[in-house]
Design an enzyme around this catalytic site. Structure first.
Site, PDB file in Angstrom:
ATOM      1  N   ASP A  74      -6.932   1.584   0.649  1.00  0.00           N
ATOM      2  CA  ASP A  74      -7.045   1.738   2.094  1.00  0.00           C
ATOM      3  C   ASP A  74      -8.472   1.394   2.515  1.00  0.00           C
ATOM      4  OD1 ASP A  74      -8.549   3.870   1.215  1.00  0.00           O
ATOM      5  OD2 ASP A  74      -7.632   5.335   2.555  1.00  0.00           O
ATOM      6  N   LYS A  83       0.825  -1.200   0.000  1.00  0.00           N
ATOM      7  CA  LYS A  83       0.000   0.000   0.000  1.00  0.00           C
ATOM      8  C   LYS A  83       0.867   1.261   0.000  1.00  0.00           C
ATOM      9  CE  LYS A  83      -3.397   2.469   2.830  1.00  0.00           C
ATOM     10  NZ  LYS A  83      -2.476   3.402   3.535  1.00  0.00           N
TER      11      LYS A  83
END
Length: 231
Positions: free
Chosen positions: A155, A137
């Site tokens: 997210d 991420k």
């Protein structure tokens, strides 16, 4: 690397798949209502961005900005932060969750940037993910925001919006990420991460989505959108 934590409030049951014909209008409408599809983290260099994103794991952008406003004027290079040392760094970031482990990772990352990358933030996933505390991420955010690469950092907001609207349904972050990259039109892919995260943060919220004010209400496949539109 630890798997991203998806809070229960973000675990929205998948909706029906958003039809292909609605994908482009979906992003056209988000683009028309979100003037600046940019991160809310404050930074002035690729290095500052990397550190801010590392600190933002399981923390709010607001809390990170408060800390980095004090940290970056004092130390905003790998050499300067390394000179602070782990304990010195902690004094600036102790208001952020998990600051002990984050300080340790940031110091290791600074050392690696100096020793292996001439103090520059690398622009490949492999090199970024080799840094301490940098998972998929974080790497996606840096590759997208710093280098304009067509990556998608999923997210909690994007995971929720993707499943709720039917844009990209999946039980895991990676599954949603791959579907988003496949479905998003090429001319929207670079900014798509920010369109979706801002839409999730301010409109398609976890507990009480603002369906009555949603720009993609018509395209959205959320089965309860009529109920929330009346709130």
């Amino acid at each position: 690397m630890p798997k991203p934590v998806i809070p229960k409030t973000a675990q929205t049951p998948p909706s029906r798949r958003l039809p292909n014909r609605n994908v482009r209008p979906f992003f056209e409408k988000l683009a028309a209502t979100i003037d600046e599809p940019v991160t809310e983290l404050e930074f002035s260099s690729n290095f500052e961005l990397l550190i801010a994103v590392m600190l933002s794991a399981q923390a709010t952008d607001v809390s990170v900005n408060i800390a980095t406003k004090k940290l970056f004027p004092v130390a905003n290079t790998p050499e300067a932060i390394l000179a602070l040392g782990e304990d010195g760094l902690k004094t600036y970031i102790k208001t952020i969750g998990l600051y002990n482990s984050k300080a340790k990772n940031v110091i290791k990352t600074c050392r690696d940037l100096i020793e292996k990358h001439n103090s520059e933030v690398p622009d490949t996933r492999k090199e970024l993910e080799a840094l301490a505390g940098v998972g998929r991420k974080t790497a996606n955010v840096v590759l997208n925001t710093a280098f304009g690469q067509p990556t998608m950092a999923v997210d909690t907001h994007i995971f929720r919006v993707s499943n709720r609207t039917g844009l990209a349904t999946g039980k895991t972050v990676l599954a949603v990420e791959k579907k988003l990259v496949e479905r998003i039109p090429d001319d929207f892919i670079v900014d798509a991460h920010h369109y979706l995260i801002l839409h999730g943060r301010y409109t398609c919220q976890a507990r009480t989505p603002k369906c009555g004010a949603c720009p993609v209400f018509e395209e959205c496949m959320f089965k309860d959108k009529m109920k929330f539109a009346e709130i």
